[in-house]
Structure formats: C-alpha cells, structure tokens
Design a protein around this motif. Structure first.
Motif, PDB file in Angstrom:
ATOM      1  N   GLN A 195      31.041  33.190  59.070  1.00  0.00           N
ATOM      2  CA  GLN A 195      30.925  33.129  60.621  1.00  0.00           C
ATOM      3  C   GLN A 195      30.433  34.331  61.266  1.00  0.00           C
ATOM      4  O   GLN A 195      30.351  35.424  60.496  1.00  0.00           O
ATOM      5  N   SER A 200      26.642  28.154  65.044  1.00  0.00           N
ATOM      6  CA  SER A 200      27.129  29.041  65.978  1.00  0.00           C
ATOM      7  C   SER A 200      26.271  29.124  67.390  1.00  0.00           C
ATOM      8  O   SER A 200      26.614  29.095  68.618  1.00  0.00           O
ATOM      9  N   ALA A 201      24.855  28.908  67.226  1.00  0.00           N
ATOM     10  CA  ALA A 201      23.893  28.742  68.370  1.00  0.00           C
ATOM     11  C   ALA A 201      24.215  27.705  68.925  1.00  0.00           C
ATOM     12  O   ALA A 201      24.148  27.646  70.572  1.00  0.00           O
ATOM     13  N   ARG A 202      24.536  26.515  68.313  1.00  0.00           N
ATOM     14  CA  ARG A 202      24.659  25.272  69.209  1.00  0.00           C
ATOM     15  C   ARG A 202      26.027  25.406  70.118  1.00  0.00           C
ATOM     16  O   ARG A 202      26.102  24.560  71.148  1.00  0.00           O
ATOM     17  N   GLU A 203      26.958  25.862  69.397  1.00  0.00           N
ATOM     18  CA  GLU A 203      28.305  26.065  70.193  1.00  0.00           C
ATOM     19  C   GLU A 203      28.088  26.939  71.373  1.00  0.00           C
ATOM     20  O   GLU A 203      28.791  26.807  72.439  1.00  0.00           O
ATOM     21  N   ARG A 204      27.153  27.897  71.394  1.00  0.00           N
ATOM     22  CA  ARG A 204      27.024  28.763  72.614  1.00  0.00           C
ATOM     23  C   ARG A 204      26.013  27.929  73.617  1.00  0.00           C
ATOM     24  O   ARG A 204      25.497  28.555  74.432  1.00  0.00           O
ATOM     25  N   GLY A 205      25.651  26.767  73.518  1.00  0.00           N
ATOM     26  CA  GLY A 205      24.561  26.086  74.250  1.00  0.00           C
ATOM     27  C   GLY A 205      23.291  26.120  73.875  1.00  0.00           C
ATOM     28  O   GLY A 205      22.337  25.543  74.794  1.00  0.00           O
ATOM     29  N   ALA A 206      22.937  26.772  72.904  1.00  0.00           N
ATOM     30  CA  ALA A 206      21.319  27.067  72.593  1.00  0.00           C
ATOM     31  C   ALA A 206      20.683  25.710  72.334  1.00  0.00           C
ATOM     32  O   ALA A 206      21.388  24.726  71.331  1.00  0.00           O
ATOM     33  N   GLN A 224      21.174  39.268  72.795  1.00  0.00           N
ATOM     34  CA  GLN A 224      22.046  38.860  71.417  1.00  0.00           C
ATOM     35  C   GLN A 224      21.518  37.257  71.479  1.00  0.00           C
ATOM     36  O   GLN A 224      21.437  36.816  70.252  1.00  0.00           O
ATOM     37  N   GLU A 225      21.407  36.591  72.539  1.00  0.00           N
ATOM     38  CA  GLU A 225      21.413  35.193  72.880  1.00  0.00           C
ATOM     39  C   GLU A 225      19.853  34.748  72.363  1.00  0.00           C
ATOM     40  O   GLU A 225      19.646  33.793  71.540  1.00  0.00           O
TER      41      GLU A 225
END
Length: 620
Positions: free
Chosen positions: A321, A358-364, A333-334
């Motif tokens: 993770q 992780s990127a998808r969880e952050r909405g990317a 960072q995004e």
C-alpha cells in the motif's frame, strides 16, 4: 450404504414400527390379544433385523457401538413376552434414528445450499456471439457475460466499468460489494447489479468456489470425534447396563425388571446428541465465512490455547500500500500518482496494482498507456498522453533517463520505493509498504477473551521487519527469519510445552506448519492451494477477524454437545435405577427414554442458532 438409501431405510423402518404399534393397540382394545401380539412382533422384527445387520457390519469394521443395548432390549422384551414394550422400543429406536437423520440434514442446510449453487454452464463471448458452454470448456483469459442474478462460475477480474456482487453465501457479509474495472471477482459471488463482463483468471476446477465445494464435501463426510469416543467406551456402558439389569433380576427374581432396565438404557443420548451438535456447529460456522473441514477440527478449535500467526497475508494484508508520495519540479502528489498509475495499468506486479487501485480510490480517471516496455521485477516505461513516463526501482529509472546512480533513501523496515520519471527527469518517489491489517489490536484482545493464552508471530522476514510490524501489539513472542521446517519445529515445541496449537497462514511455505498444528487455518480461499489443502479451517475471505466467530461457534457447539450428553445420561441412569427398583415398567421406561432422546436432539440443534458475541462487539 449411500446416505440417500440409508435415509429411505430409516423412513421405512419408522413406518413399519409405527404401523405395528398402532395396529397392535387397536387389536388389543378390540379384545384380540393374540393378534395384537402378532402385530407388535411384526413391527419389531424388521427393526431388530436391520439393527443386528448394522451391528455385525460395525463389528466387522472394528467398531463396537451402543446400538447393541437397543438390540438387547428388544430381544429381551420379545423373549419375556413384553411385546408391547418391544414395539415401543422399536418405534423409539427407529424414530430416534430418523430424527437424527432429519436433524443432521437440517444442520447441513446451509452447506447443502452452498453446494446447490454450483454453476454448470457459463455464457462466453466468442467471435462476436454469446455461447452457453460447459464450465469445463472455460479457460483463462476467456471473456464471460455475468447477467443479473447469475453466480460467477470461475475466478476472474471485472472487464466492465463496475460490478455489484453479493458475496453473502461465501463471506456472510450482507452488504453487496462494489468492484471497479480490473478488480478481482471470487467465484460463487452472485451478481446483484447490472450485467458485466468477467475476464477469466482461473479454470473452473482451480477457482475459489470449486475449492470451497471440495472442502464442504470433505467436511460433510467427517465423523465426530466425541462419537468415536462414545464407541470406544460403549463396552463399559454395556457392562454397567447388563450388570444392573442382571442384578435387578437376580435380587428380585423378576426378569421384567431387567427388561425395563435395558429399555431405559437405549439408545444412549451420546449416539444422537454429539454428531447433531457438531454438524450444526460446522453449518453455523460456514454461515460466517469459516469453513471447518470436519467435526474433529471443530472440537480441536474449541480447546486451542496457543496461536501462531504468519505475517505476510495474515497479520498484514499481504498487498503493498502507498505510505507516502514525494513529488518534484512543481508536480502535485495527485499528478505524480496519475502518471505512475496510468503507466502501471500495463503491469500485473502487486505494487503496480496497488498504485492503480490507490489512484482510482482517490478519484483519478486514468489514461491508457501506449508503447509500454516492461522489465520483469525492475520497472516499465511507456507514454501517457504525450508524456514519456518511467516507473520502477530507483536504479532502473536512473538508467532509463541517463541519470547518475541514485543515493540510497532510508526507508522503514518492510518498505519499498517506486521511482517515477517524466520526460527524462526524475519526478518523484512513491513509498510503499505491507501494512498491518486494520483492527489487529482489537482482534488480539478478542482472542485473549476467548481463552487463547499465548499468541506469537512466526515469519520468514527479517527481524527488523517483524519488529516494526508488531510494535505495540499484544504478542508473547516474535520469531523471525524462519524456514518452513523451523516453523514446524516451533509448532511442535509449543505443543509440547503449552498444549494444543493453532497456526494461521496463507502461503505455500506455511503448508507444513499448518499440517503439523492441531488446528491449521488458511487465510482466504484464494490463498495458496497447498495451504488450503493442509489446513483444517479455511477463512473464506482474507479477514483474520473471522477467527473470532469461528472459535466462538466451535466452543458453543462443543458445550451444547456436552450439555446434551450430561443431561441425557443423567436422566437415563436415573431411569435405569428406577426401573431396577420396580418403579418403571418396560413400556413406561421406553416412553421415558424416547422423551429423553427427543430432548437431547432438540437441545443439540441449538448450535444452529449460536450468535457470536464478537460480531456484535465489532459492530459497536
């Protein structure tokens, strides 16, 4: 004898005994005593013959069961002219056997439902068409259509934008699970949303659900160890019964008292209560995602006092993770995570998948990479939009962009570094680690409350990694850098010094230790096949907290079985003494024993309603 045929035979014998008893009573009330006696004998003899055949078969297998007492009581009642008592005993025995079969069938209901849900066919995309094909024809990388209400027949990944799955039959969790594109689907899950495409990753025979079904079938074939214990001591019980019956006859000169004693003594509640309670416990545990392979592991699980935990995939998630993101040259960072994750979509490496998730969880909203080149175990390069992106180990990235060898970055134990370069310049780093499972301290406290005295870690990782992961946890010992054979020696040493040991693991290297432990627990049906095969218990999802309800149910089922045995035997012995003293006739004794047997079976079925307190505690 096949189970279905045995159940039918039990039904026929019950019908014959019931008809014989009722017909005899009717003839007796009509004043035809001789015909009544004949009717009662006609109802008793088939049951007695079937019982004797079963006793002979058992003796041929080296099994000495308590059914001998039932045969003696019916035979003695016929010999001494107590045909009504013999008819009641025959009805009692055949009814008890039928009730036992019914109760075990009721206790296996959840397991049977699990087996009945096995899909037989699948809908496959092929040449622009949809074909219904047998499961054996499905191969990895095939694309399947999973319609609403369909059960996923094999393991795979979501190829549509998203999927909504009901995993309650496997995990016991009532809420549907929302999965995005690329996430894993466990076979046996039911599609509760719109139709979606599934990319096959495992054949049907190797998939999660097929493995679960095999384990369930093995669990159903098991025989309760306490029942074997009953068979072992049945000779002693028979001796006590015969001595008491003979003494009553010799002291009073009345053979009917001996018949009454034999009638009350059979069938012993130990025959009925134990298997019903333990099979009910197996079924109840399966409802909560804990598959116990038989009655012996269930009883062993109830008495465990020492627990040995593996680290990777057990105490930790087993999946890297993101811990931190360090971006350079004005990137956020995004933005750094966006470029890295877009590129990493082309890799199946665990760290690549973790970055993408992780990127998808952050909405990317990721772009599809192009011109990707991957060096296995080192990194990959390609284009994302119009930018050239490289991601991987620090040395790999430095070589690809023509930079000087990087300075070593100081990381915590168990951490890994992913360097990212954009358009030939180092853009930043992503630090990753295998994190401790959430709720682990609460889990360990719950295990202590359930009677686990010693909890320790056994891992092949370095000492520094083990110490960082376990810092602040309530563990009695931490053993690191262990080989598989050293884990086995640890299990044996703990057993010798502290009693029964339970081992929890998920990797191939854990299989020997799982087999050596008194109770081996495999983490998740998707874990290594070797560990699931060697284990006695399989947690159907990778949640270590499922241990708590599993142990609670095992303890509850064993407690209910022992309660049924103690109460049933106590009442039987009291009835035998009363019969020996002349206070019970054979018919009265038979009716009393029938009531005792029904009571202990109904009490044993309470195991189906065990409600683990750990689930209520975790919900608060």
């Amino acid at each position: 004898m096949p189970l279905l045929l045995q159940n039918r035979l039990n039904t026929v014998l019950l019908f014959v005994a019931l008809v014989g008893l009722m017909a005899g009573l009717g003839l007796m009330w009509a004043g035809h005593d001789t015909l009544a006696t004949a009717a009662w004998c006609a109802g008793v003899i088939p049951v007695l013959v079937a019982l004797v055949v079963e006793i002979v078969r058992g003796l041929a297998r080296g099994e000495f069961g308590l059914d001998i007492v039932a045969a003696l009581s019916m035979s003695a009642a016929l010999v001494f002219g107590e045909t009504l008592a013999a008819a009641v005993v025959a009805l009692m025995y055949s009814g008890g056997t039928f009730l036992e079969s019914f109760a075990q069938g009721r206790a296996r209901r959840e397991m049977s439902q699990l087996l009945s849900r096995v899909p037989r066919t699948a809908t496959r995309h092929r040449n622009g068409k949809l074909d219904e094909v047998p499961l054996d024809d499905i191969e990895p990388d095939d694309l399947l259509l999973i319609r609403q209400g369909d059960v996923a027949p094999v393991d795979g990944t979501v190829e549509s934008d998203r999927a909504v799955l009901d995993q309650s039959a496997l995990t016991g969790e009532s809420m549907p699970v929302l999965l995005d594109r690329g996430q894993d689907v466990m076979s046996g899950s039911t599609n509760s949303g719109e139709a979606f495409d599934l990319r096959v990753t495992r054949s049907a025979s190797e998939s999660t659900y097929a493995g679960i079904v095999r384990l369930v079938e093995a669990a159903q074939r098991s025989k309760a160890p306490m029942a074997r214990l009953a068979d072992r001591y049945s000779l002693l019980f028979l001796l006590i019964t015969v001595v008491l019956a003979t003494s009553a006859w010799w002291l009073t000169g009345d053979p009917i008292r001996a018949v009454a004693v034999l009638v009350v003594a059979t069938p012993c509640p130990l025959i009925l209560a134990v298997p019903v309670a333990l099979v009910a416990g197996l079924s109840r545990a399966a409802r909560f995602g804990v598959l116990i392979k038989g009655a012996r592991p269930l009883e062993n699980l109830a008495g465990i006092r020492t627990l040995v935990l593996d680290k990777t995939g057990t105490l930790t998630d087993g999946r890297p993770q993101i811990v931190s993101i360090e971006a350079h040259d004005g990137l956020s960072q995004e933005q750094l995570l966006f470029f890295a994750a877009s590129l990493e979509q082309a890799s199946k490496h665990p760290m690549a998948r973790a970055i993408v998730a992780s990127a998808r969880e952050r909405g990317a909203v990721l772009q599809i990479p192009a011109q990707v080149v991957e060096i296995a175990g080192e990194g990959l390069a390609g284009t994302v939009g119009r930018r050239n992106v490289v991601a991987g180990g620090a040395s790999f990235v430095a070589d690809r962009i023509g930079a000087a060898a990087p300075e070593d970055k100081i990381l915590g134990a168990g951490s890994a570094l992913v360097a990212v370069a954009i358009d030939g310049k180092l853009a930043g780093h992503i630090v990753m680690a295998d994190a401790l499972r959430s709720g682990t301290p609460r889990l360990l406290a719950g295990l202590r409350r359930l009677g686990i005295d010693r909890i320790m870690l056994a891992t092949g990782d370095r000492r520094a990694v083990a110490e960082v992961i376990t810092a602040g946890l309530d563990l009695d010992a931490v053993h690191s850098q262990l080989t598989p054979d050293q884990k086995v020696r640890l299990i044996l040493t703990e057993r010798e010094g502290h009693g029964p040991v339970m081992m929890v693991g998920d990797g191939v290297n854990d299989a020997p230790a799982l087999a050596a432990a008194d109770v081996g627990v495999a983490m998740g049906a998707r874990g290594a096949a070797a560990s699931a095969e060697a284990a006695d218990v399989v947690l159907l999802v990778d949640h270590l907290d499922r241990l708590l309800p599993g142990i609670e149910i095992a303890q509850g089922a064993r407690r209910i079985a022992l309660q049924s045995v103690a109460v049933g035997l106590g009442l039987s012995v009291a009835g035998m003494i009363a019969a020996a003293l002349g206070y019970l006739t054979p018919v009265q004794g038979a009716i009393l024993q029938e009531a005792i047997d029904v009571a202990v079976i109904l009490n044993a079925l309470r195991a189906l309603a065990i409600q683990p307190r750990s689930l209520a505690d975790s919900a608060t």
